[in-house]
Each structure stands twice: as structure tokens, then as C-alpha cells.
Design a protein around this motif. Sequence first.
Motif, short mmCIF file in Angstrom:
data_model
loop_
_atom_site.label_atom_id
_atom_site.label_comp_id
_atom_site.label_asym_id
_atom_site.label_seq_id
_atom_site.Cartn_x
_atom_site.Cartn_y
_atom_site.Cartn_z
N HIS A 4 62.25 -17.62 -7.33
CA HIS A 4 61.22 -17.09 -7.99
C HIS A 4 61.38 -15.55 -7.36
O HIS A 4 61.71 -14.96 -6.51
N LYS A 5 61.08 -14.46 -8.57
CA LYS A 5 60.89 -13.17 -8.36
C LYS A 5 59.65 -12.97 -7.16
O LYS A 5 58.67 -13.76 -7.32
N GLN A 6 59.87 -11.95 -6.18
CA GLN A 6 58.92 -11.89 -5.40
C GLN A 6 57.56 -11.39 -5.74
O GLN A 6 57.53 -10.57 -6.73
N GLU A 7 56.56 -11.94 -5.36
CA GLU A 7 55.07 -11.71 -5.78
C GLU A 7 54.74 -10.68 -5.22
O GLU A 7 54.94 -10.12 -3.95
N PRO A 8 53.74 -9.82 -5.62
CA PRO A 8 53.06 -8.76 -4.83
C PRO A 8 52.50 -9.19 -3.52
O PRO A 8 51.75 -10.35 -3.62
N ARG A 9 52.41 -8.68 -2.57
CA ARG A 9 51.94 -9.25 -1.12
C ARG A 9 50.57 -8.68 -1.18
O ARG A 9 50.25 -7.58 -1.42
N THR A 10 49.38 -9.60 -1.08
CA THR A 10 48.15 -9.56 -0.94
C THR A 10 47.41 -10.16 0.32
O THR A 10 48.22 -10.85 1.02
N HIS A 11 46.47 -9.84 0.59
CA HIS A 11 45.98 -10.34 1.99
C HIS A 11 44.40 -10.79 1.57
O HIS A 11 43.57 -10.72 0.94
N LYS A 12 43.95 -11.88 2.59
CA LYS A 12 42.75 -12.41 2.69
C LYS A 12 41.88 -11.42 3.63
O LYS A 12 40.62 -11.38 3.59
N PHE A 13 42.44 -10.84 4.66
CA PHE A 13 42.03 -9.93 5.46
C PHE A 13 43.16 -8.96 6.05
O PHE A 13 44.23 -9.35 6.35
N HIS A 14 42.60 -7.97 6.23
CA HIS A 14 43.46 -6.89 6.91
C HIS A 14 42.67 -5.92 7.60
O HIS A 14 41.75 -5.01 7.33
N PRO A 15 43.07 -5.60 9.14
CA PRO A 15 42.33 -4.89 9.70
C PRO A 15 42.32 -3.17 9.32
O PRO A 15 41.19 -2.70 9.64
N ASP A 16 43.33 -2.91 8.49
CA ASP A 16 43.34 -1.54 7.96
C ASP A 16 42.18 -1.23 7.19
O ASP A 16 41.60 0.01 6.94
N TRP A 17 41.63 -2.24 6.49
CA TRP A 17 40.51 -2.11 5.64
C TRP A 17 39.51 -1.52 6.34
O TRP A 17 38.62 -0.74 5.86
N TYR A 18 38.93 -1.88 7.64
CA TYR A 18 37.88 -1.59 8.38
C TYR A 18 38.25 -0.25 9.24
O TYR A 18 37.67 0.64 9.60
N LEU A 19 39.59 0.34 9.29
CA LEU A 19 39.78 1.29 10.10
C LEU A 19 39.85 2.54 9.00
O LEU A 19 39.64 3.57 9.69
N TYR A 20 40.18 2.39 7.95
CA TYR A 20 40.44 3.58 6.97
C TYR A 20 39.49 3.50 5.85
O TYR A 20 39.42 4.26 5.15
N GLY A 21 38.53 2.32 6.01
CA GLY A 21 37.46 2.21 5.05
C GLY A 21 36.36 3.08 5.08
O GLY A 21 36.25 3.96 6.17
N LYS A 22 35.30 2.74 4.36
CA LYS A 22 34.03 3.63 4.33
C LYS A 22 33.24 3.62 5.79
O LYS A 22 32.60 4.37 6.19
N GLU A 23 33.54 2.57 6.43
CA GLU A 23 32.87 2.07 7.80
C GLU A 23 33.31 3.20 8.61
O GLU A 23 32.41 3.54 9.49
N ASP A 24 34.28 3.45 8.57
CA ASP A 24 35.08 4.41 9.51
C ASP A 24 34.45 5.88 9.39
O ASP A 24 34.50 6.57 10.24
N LYS A 25 33.96 6.18 8.23
CA LYS A 25 33.73 7.67 7.82
C LYS A 25 31.98 7.74 7.98
O LYS A 25 31.43 8.89 8.03
N GLU A 26 31.39 6.54 7.89
CA GLU A 26 29.85 6.65 8.01
C GLU A 26 29.67 7.18 9.56
O GLU A 26 30.20 6.66 10.68
N PRO A 27 28.74 8.13 9.65
CA PRO A 27 28.09 8.51 11.14
C PRO A 27 27.40 7.11 11.78
O PRO A 27 26.96 6.42 11.32
N ASP A 28 27.35 7.25 13.17
CA ASP A 28 26.61 6.48 13.80
C ASP A 28 25.25 6.48 13.37
O ASP A 28 24.71 7.53 13.15
N ALA A 29 24.42 5.52 13.59
CA ALA A 29 23.13 5.45 13.03
C ALA A 29 22.43 6.44 14.27
O ALA A 29 22.73 6.48 15.18
N ASP A 30 21.41 6.83 13.86
CA ASP A 30 20.57 7.69 14.53
C ASP A 30 19.85 6.86 15.73
O ASP A 30 18.95 6.09 15.52
#
Length: 428
Positions: free
Chosen positions: A235-261
Amino acid sequence: MRLLDISRSTDISTISQLFTFLPNLAVYPRKIRARMQPPITWTLDRSQGIVFAAHCPGRAATPTTTQNQDQKIKIAAIDLNQTLIVSKSGTLHGKDDADWKWWHPNVPTKLRVLTEKGYTIIISSNQGRLTDLEGNEVPEAQSFKRKMEFVLRALDIPVTLIVACANDINRKPRPGLWSMIPKLTGNNGCYIDKQDSYIVGDAAGREADFSDSDLHWAMNADIPFYTPEEFFLGHKQEPRTHKFHPDWYLYGKEDKEPDADITNLRLSPIVVLIGLPGAGKTTFCRNVLYNLGFTRVDAWSYSSRQLFLSAVEDAISNDIPVIIDDMNLTVEDRSIWISMATKNGMPISAVFFNTSDKLCGHNDSVRAFGGELMNPENRPAYPRLQFFELVPCLQKPMSSERFNSVHEINFKWRGTDEELEIWKKFWL
């Protein structure tokens, strides 16, 4: 009985008559059948966790030769369930050792062709049900072994089965099992040809897949990956998807938010940390809270709950600013600390780590299996089934519990470049 002369005839129907008179292998006495079948060697490797391995040389196997260190080996690693075989009954593991069939009828043929091309064939699987916590075989292991012997002999090629039996460095997609392949296949000193090797598995992160562990195992090993449909059916190769990927948390909004006061935490001599294993509590202590002058008291350093409670009480009674480092998941769990603070007339604050359960599982695995650099306290992985039971128990802290302040911390990566390279691998 009429004897057939097949030397003068190529008629298939005539030849088939001959085989109706030949005795089936099953009618031979068991001892004779055993001598006619290729032997299977089982080992239990404990060099880095717990791994079952079985090797079947196949009928056409050539004698093992000593490999040179510079020799490359080509690996075709095939996942077991839902890739090599499925159960006839429709259950995941099958009802007994005869409850199996090939995932597709062309599976044996495809693997025999690979053998002729010089590939070393590996069958891989995660099987946490075969050993107890000490690594001893449980009764279910015998049924599994019998079924695997049927499967390996039916392939009729040189093949090695490797099974990760525990929540350790070898469980796919973690890198331990892949690193053991040369040793377990009798190719010590060789190295794996990454360009021509590959992994085939059904845990590819697709919507209907239970996991993405096979895909991530290949990504950790830096080799190509195929689903069963792609590899066995073309069969033709399917797009690769993930249930979890650490990059989501490294480059996602969590990384951009400042620490809580957290500056007003200086006004609170008692700080209660709240979060699942791997939420980031201990790392936050080392990188942030220690700078505020706190002393950390953590539950894992004490052999009993009572000793832990006494250590916290001693710190409070001696006016030592204290961080209470435990999960503290529920209102009931936290009530004892609030009672201690009230008794001593001291303010108390809560720091809640708002980290997803999958990210917590990833972080906990990195700490346990990522080496000394990631685990200076030498803490073991939290048991997987018990971890899943903790997730629904987590209750977000509220001021109504009589906390003087409640702070919420989103995940943010903190560490060196060397630590980051380890953390970015797949560990779930």
C-alpha cells in the motif's frame, strides 16, 4: 497398494495421490517429530532489564560464522501481534497456543525472500504479562512460549524473537531492545546497517491504532518504518501521525508562557507541591524554589510515610521554610499539611503542576531510563498500571482548602543541550 511412478508423469492430480499415502508428520511419535523439527533456544537476558529471546535456525540454516567487528548486518524487525500474526478468535493475545494465524497469507513468503537477501529477521514484542516484578516467569509464559515455537517453526527461516518483559529500558519504543539485537542474534561486534534496515509494526499513531510505539521505536533507532499494509501488501505510505510527541511541549504554547508569579511564595514558609509523577515538581524545586531559600523534604527519601511526616513536622516546628515534595493529589492528601500549618500558625501555599498525563509519563520514563544525567537521585519508574490509576485521582487545589495562595505551573523545558537530546527521544 498401487505404486506411482512420478518420474514419468508431471500430472498434479496423479502426484497428489502419492501424498495421500504418505504419513502425516503428526502421526510420528513425539520424540521422532522433535528430532525432525528445528531446535529453538530460549534465553532470559537480565543484562539491562528483562528480555526473553528465542532463536530458531530454520531448516535451511547455515552454520553460524564468526563476524568481524567491521561487518554490517541488515535488520528487518517485525512486530508480533497485529503485524506478523493475529488470533483466530479475534482476541489480542489468543485464547491458547493454537489460537493464531498469519496477519496475511503472504507473510511467511515475504520473510523468506528477505532471508535470501541476507537480512537478519527479528520478531519483537512488548509482553509485560510473562514475568513478575522480580523477573521470574509466570505460568502464562509457558503458553506464550509454546505458541511462539509453533510460529517460529512455521516460518521455516532463521529468526530471533525478542520480547521486552518489563517497564524498563527495553520496552518499545525505548532504545534498549534495539541496542541488544547484535548480541541476541549471535552477531556480537557487528553494527546495524541503518540505511538498509527497517521496522514493521501496526502501532503507527494512526487514528485507529492503540499506540505509536512501533513508529517511535524506528524514529529512536533512526531507521525507516512501514505499517503492515505498506510492507506486506504494497500500500501507499500513509502520513505519519503521533499519539504523543515531546516536541509538542517543547515548542508549543507551554514553552512560551512565563512562569507563574511565585515571588510571594517567600511569604509562605510551607509550600505544597501537587502533581503526578513526572509533572516537573523536583526539577522546579532545583531550578526555581531552592533560590528562594527553601529546604525540600521529599517522600521518596524516607522508608515510611511516618518518617516523612515527622521530617516535615520537624522542619515546620524549627521555622525552616519547607517544600513538601509529594504527589498530594487529593484534598484529603493535602489536609494533613494544612492542619500542621494551622497548628503552628503559619501560612501555607500550593503549587499545582498542570502537566498532561502523557507528558508526565514521558518525563517519568526519561528520568528512570535516560541515564545518570537525567536521574541524579536514581529514582525508579513509577509502575505503569498504578500510574494510570492515579490520573483520575488528581484534584486541582483550591483556596477553599485554606491555602493562603495557589499557583499553577505549566510545563516548561529546563535543562542543558545534552539533557534535551535525551528528553526529545520517545520513551512512552
